[in-house]
Design a protein around this motif. Structure first.
Motif, PDB file in Angstrom:
ATOM      1  N   LYS A 287       2.351 -29.674  19.051  1.00 19.97           N
ATOM      2  CA  LYS A 287       1.914 -31.068  19.111  1.00 19.97           C
ATOM      3  C   LYS A 287       2.689 -31.960  18.143  1.00 19.97           C
ATOM      4  CE  LYS A 287      -1.838 -30.525  15.708  1.00 19.97           C
ATOM      5  NZ  LYS A 287      -1.234 -31.437  14.714  1.00 19.97           N
ATOM      6  N   GLU A 288       3.741 -31.439  17.515  1.00 21.01           N
ATOM      7  CA  GLU A 288       4.495 -32.195  16.518  1.00 21.01           C
ATOM      8  C   GLU A 288       5.637 -32.974  17.172  1.00 21.01           C
ATOM      9  OE1 GLU A 288       3.348 -32.414  13.555  1.00 21.01           O
ATOM     10  OE2 GLU A 288       1.792 -30.907  13.929  1.00 21.01           O
ATOM     11  N   VAL A 289       5.893 -34.194  16.652  1.00 21.48           N
ATOM     12  CA  VAL A 289       6.985 -35.030  17.146  1.00 21.48           C
ATOM     13  C   VAL A 289       8.257 -34.673  16.380  1.00 21.48           C
ATOM     14  CG1 VAL A 289       7.807 -37.397  17.458  1.00 21.48           C
ATOM     15  CG2 VAL A 289       5.377 -36.875  17.708  1.00 21.48           C
ATOM     16  N   THR A 290       9.350 -34.394  17.093  1.00 21.17           N
ATOM     17  CA  THR A 290      10.598 -33.999  16.449  1.00 21.17           C
ATOM     18  C   THR A 290      11.370 -35.219  15.948  1.00 21.17           C
ATOM     19  OG1 THR A 290      11.877 -34.111  18.508  1.00 21.17           O
ATOM     20  CG2 THR A 290      10.742 -32.036  18.007  1.00 21.17           C
ATOM     21  N   ALA A 291      12.397 -34.967  15.121  1.00 23.81           N
ATOM     22  CA  ALA A 291      13.231 -36.042  14.583  1.00 23.81           C
ATOM     23  C   ALA A 291      13.987 -36.756  15.698  1.00 23.81           C
ATOM     24  CB  ALA A 291      14.207 -35.477  13.552  1.00 23.81           C
ATOM     25  N   ASN A 292      14.429 -36.012  16.700  1.00 27.25           N
ATOM     26  CA  ASN A 292      15.134 -36.638  17.823  1.00 27.25           C
ATOM     27  C   ASN A 292      14.235 -37.610  18.571  1.00 27.25           C
ATOM     28  OD1 ASN A 292      17.498 -35.249  17.290  1.00 27.25           O
ATOM     29  ND2 ASN A 292      17.012 -33.562  18.697  1.00 27.25           N
TER      30      ASN A 292
ATOM     31  N   LEU B  14      -8.213 -25.581  27.281  1.00 31.33           N
ATOM     32  CA  LEU B  14      -7.332 -25.611  26.116  1.00 31.33           C
ATOM     33  C   LEU B  14      -6.150 -26.564  26.342  1.00 31.33           C
ATOM     34  CD1 LEU B  14      -7.226 -21.824  25.112  1.00 31.33           C
ATOM     35  CD2 LEU B  14      -8.540 -23.683  24.035  1.00 31.33           C
ATOM     36  N   ASN B  15      -5.657 -26.624  27.573  1.00 33.74           N
ATOM     37  CA  ASN B  15      -4.571 -27.538  27.879  1.00 33.74           C
ATOM     38  C   ASN B  15      -5.029 -28.998  27.761  1.00 33.74           C
ATOM     39  OD1 ASN B  15      -2.541 -25.666  28.363  1.00 33.74           O
ATOM     40  ND2 ASN B  15      -3.155 -25.380  30.497  1.00 33.74           N
ATOM     41  N   LEU B  16      -6.289 -29.278  28.148  1.00 30.52           N
ATOM     42  CA  LEU B  16      -6.827 -30.624  27.984  1.00 30.52           C
ATOM     43  C   LEU B  16      -6.899 -30.993  26.505  1.00 30.52           C
ATOM     44  CD1 LEU B  16      -8.128 -33.178  29.180  1.00 30.52           C
ATOM     45  CD2 LEU B  16     -10.332 -31.989  29.099  1.00 30.52           C
ATOM     46  N   GLN B  17      -7.366 -30.043  25.681  1.00 33.86           N
ATOM     47  CA  GLN B  17      -7.422 -30.298  24.242  1.00 33.86           C
ATOM     48  C   GLN B  17      -6.033 -30.495  23.649  1.00 33.86           C
ATOM     49  OE1 GLN B  17      -9.602 -27.037  22.556  1.00 33.86           O
ATOM     50  NE2 GLN B  17     -11.491 -27.485  23.697  1.00 33.86           N
ATOM     51  N   LEU B  18      -5.050 -29.713  24.120  1.00 33.84           N
ATOM     52  CA  LEU B  18      -3.684 -29.839  23.616  1.00 33.84           C
ATOM     53  C   LEU B  18      -3.092 -31.193  23.999  1.00 33.84           C
ATOM     54  CD1 LEU B  18      -1.263 -28.579  22.192  1.00 33.84           C
ATOM     55  CD2 LEU B  18      -0.617 -27.514  24.369  1.00 33.84           C
ATOM     56  N   SER B  19      -3.376 -31.670  25.218  1.00 32.98           N
ATOM     57  CA  SER B  19      -2.868 -32.982  25.621  1.00 32.98           C
ATOM     58  C   SER B  19      -3.492 -34.094  24.777  1.00 32.98           C
ATOM     59  CB  SER B  19      -3.151 -33.226  27.109  1.00 32.98           C
ATOM     60  OG  SER B  19      -4.548 -33.355  27.359  1.00 32.98           O
ATOM     61  N   GLN B  20      -4.763 -33.904  24.360  1.00 34.09           N
ATOM     62  CA  GLN B  20      -5.406 -34.873  23.469  1.00 34.09           C
ATOM     63  C   GLN B  20      -4.727 -34.884  22.101  1.00 34.09           C
ATOM     64  OE1 GLN B  20      -8.623 -37.003  23.857  1.00 34.09           O
ATOM     65  NE2 GLN B  20      -7.217 -37.799  22.322  1.00 34.09           N
ATOM     66  N   LEU B  21      -4.428 -33.692  21.555  1.00 30.92           N
ATOM     67  CA  LEU B  21      -3.765 -33.596  20.250  1.00 30.92           C
ATOM     68  C   LEU B  21      -2.384 -34.249  20.293  1.00 30.92           C
ATOM     69  CD1 LEU B  21      -4.723 -29.935  19.252  1.00 30.92           C
ATOM     70  CD2 LEU B  21      -5.647 -32.049  18.295  1.00 30.92           C
TER      71      LEU B  21
ATOM     72  N   TYR C 288      -4.431 -46.806  22.654  1.00 30.76           N
ATOM     73  CA  TYR C 288      -5.422 -45.902  23.231  1.00 30.76           C
ATOM     74  C   TYR C 288      -4.750 -44.568  23.585  1.00 30.76           C
ATOM     75  CZ  TYR C 288      -8.526 -49.929  23.902  1.00 30.76           C
ATOM     76  OH  TYR C 288      -9.320 -51.023  23.709  1.00 30.76           O
ATOM     77  N   PRO C 289      -5.144 -43.450  22.948  1.00 35.74           N
ATOM     78  CA  PRO C 289      -4.638 -42.137  23.371  1.00 35.74           C
ATOM     79  C   PRO C 289      -5.516 -41.579  24.498  1.00 35.74           C
ATOM     80  CG  PRO C 289      -5.896 -41.910  21.339  1.00 35.74           C
ATOM     81  CD  PRO C 289      -5.937 -43.374  21.706  1.00 35.74           C
ATOM     82  N   VAL C 290      -4.892 -41.164  25.594  1.00 36.14           N
ATOM     83  CA  VAL C 290      -5.638 -40.658  26.755  1.00 36.14           C
ATOM     84  C   VAL C 290      -5.114 -39.269  27.113  1.00 36.14           C
ATOM     85  CG1 VAL C 290      -6.277 -41.052  29.157  1.00 36.14           C
ATOM     86  CG2 VAL C 290      -5.930 -43.006  27.625  1.00 36.14           C
ATOM     87  N   PRO C 291      -5.972 -38.222  27.066  1.00 39.83           N
ATOM     88  CA  PRO C 291      -5.533 -36.875  27.454  1.00 39.83           C
ATOM     89  C   PRO C 291      -5.516 -36.737  28.974  1.00 39.83           C
ATOM     90  CG  PRO C 291      -7.825 -36.826  26.776  1.00 39.83           C
ATOM     91  CD  PRO C 291      -7.370 -38.236  26.577  1.00 39.83           C
TER      92      PRO C 291
END
Length: 283
Positions: free
Chosen positions: A184-189, A228-235, A255-258
């Motif tokens: 769930k981490e955003v990369t430098a690129n 679990l995929n729904l939770q991951l999309s929320q994260l 607004y974040p939407v999973p």
């Protein structure tokens, strides 16, 4: 649900109340989509009072005109009755013929010099963004379905988000952030891509409007457990939201939407569905 019409009375902090706008609500909660305050129901039909005043004014003017016509005719008949039939008709005195004076010769004025009109500088279009009407409608319907299933949001927040999207006039995809499997981490690129897209003059102009809303759609692949995929999309959506607010100082509402597990981007390569999209919504 039947649409209801109201007005917001939160004049101190609500833009819709300040502009005295009529607000159409299609959801259960009868609140302002801008500030969340309860709405004051109204059924006033604009223009009815002005129409009655105009009608009365026209009738009044017609009455005066009729009275003037009748009075002038009555005065003419009365004057004819008072003339004695025995009075000889007076012979008109011949009037001398006036000698026409020569018309003065007009001096032609110089033609005015026309100043060139500067060409207007085209302004980048914000409405219409980069979606046709059919795609825009399908995207809104899909997002609205997901909003109904969003966990950890209050009814008021859900109502405000649904109202904002339902009234939206356009959506523009800003960028798409990719994630590694289970990450769930955003990369430098991706941070560099977001920065470059935010520096676009059209996006900079759009963000000057405080009513522009960012909608972050988080996705996951269909590998593994659906919950679990729904939770991951929320994260993933939450991480991108925090990145926009903390690293890029975005002040607009986000607004974040999973969106959960999806094959929207690829049916065969699951990793291509492990993304988060950043959309600009024009209410």
């Amino acid at each position: 649900m039947r649409p209801r019409i109201g007005k917001c009375t939160n004049y101190s902090s609500c833009k819709l109340a300040y502009r005295n706008e009529r607000i159409t609500v299609i959801t259960k909660n009868f609140v302002c989509p801008e500030c969340g305050s309860p709405l004051e129901k109204t059924s006033h039909k604009p223009g009815s009072t002005g129409t009655w005043i105009l009608t009365l004014a026209v009738l009044f003017i017609l009455s005066i005109a009729c009275a003037v016509v009748l009075w002038s005719r009555w005065g003419t008949f009365g004057a004819q009755d008072m003339v004695s039939p025995e009075t000889p008709a007076s012979t008109p005195t011949p009037q001398p013929t006036a000698t026409p004076s020569p018309a003065p010769t007009s001096t032609p004025l110089p033609a005015p010099t026309l100043q060139p009109t500067p060409s207007p500088v085209p302004t980048p279009a914000l409405i219409g963004f980069d979606m046709n009407e059919e795609s825009f409608t399908k995207m809104k319907e899909e997002v609205l379905k997901r909003i109904e299933l969003m966990p950890d949001v209050t009814d008021n927040q859900r109502t405000m988000l649904i109202t904002s999207l339902a009234r939206a006039k356009g959506m523009k995809l800003l960028t798409r952030v990719s994630f590694a499997t289970g990450n769930k981490e955003v990369t430098a690129n991706d941070l560099g891509s977001i920065k470059q897209d935010l520096s676009n003059p059209v996006i900079q102009k759009a963000m000057q409007d405080p009513t522009i809303v960012f909608v972050v759609l988080g996705y996951a692949s269909k590998q593994g457990n659906a919950q679990l995929n729904l939770q991951l999309s929320q994260l993933r959506a939450d991480t991108v939201q925090n990145t926009l607010q903390e690293q890029f100082q975005i002040k607009n509402v986000i607004y974040p939407v999973p969106m959960g597990a999806s094959t929207l981007f690829s049916d065969s390569h699951y990793s291509e569905n492990q993304v988060t999209e950043i959309w600009l919504v024009l209410p």
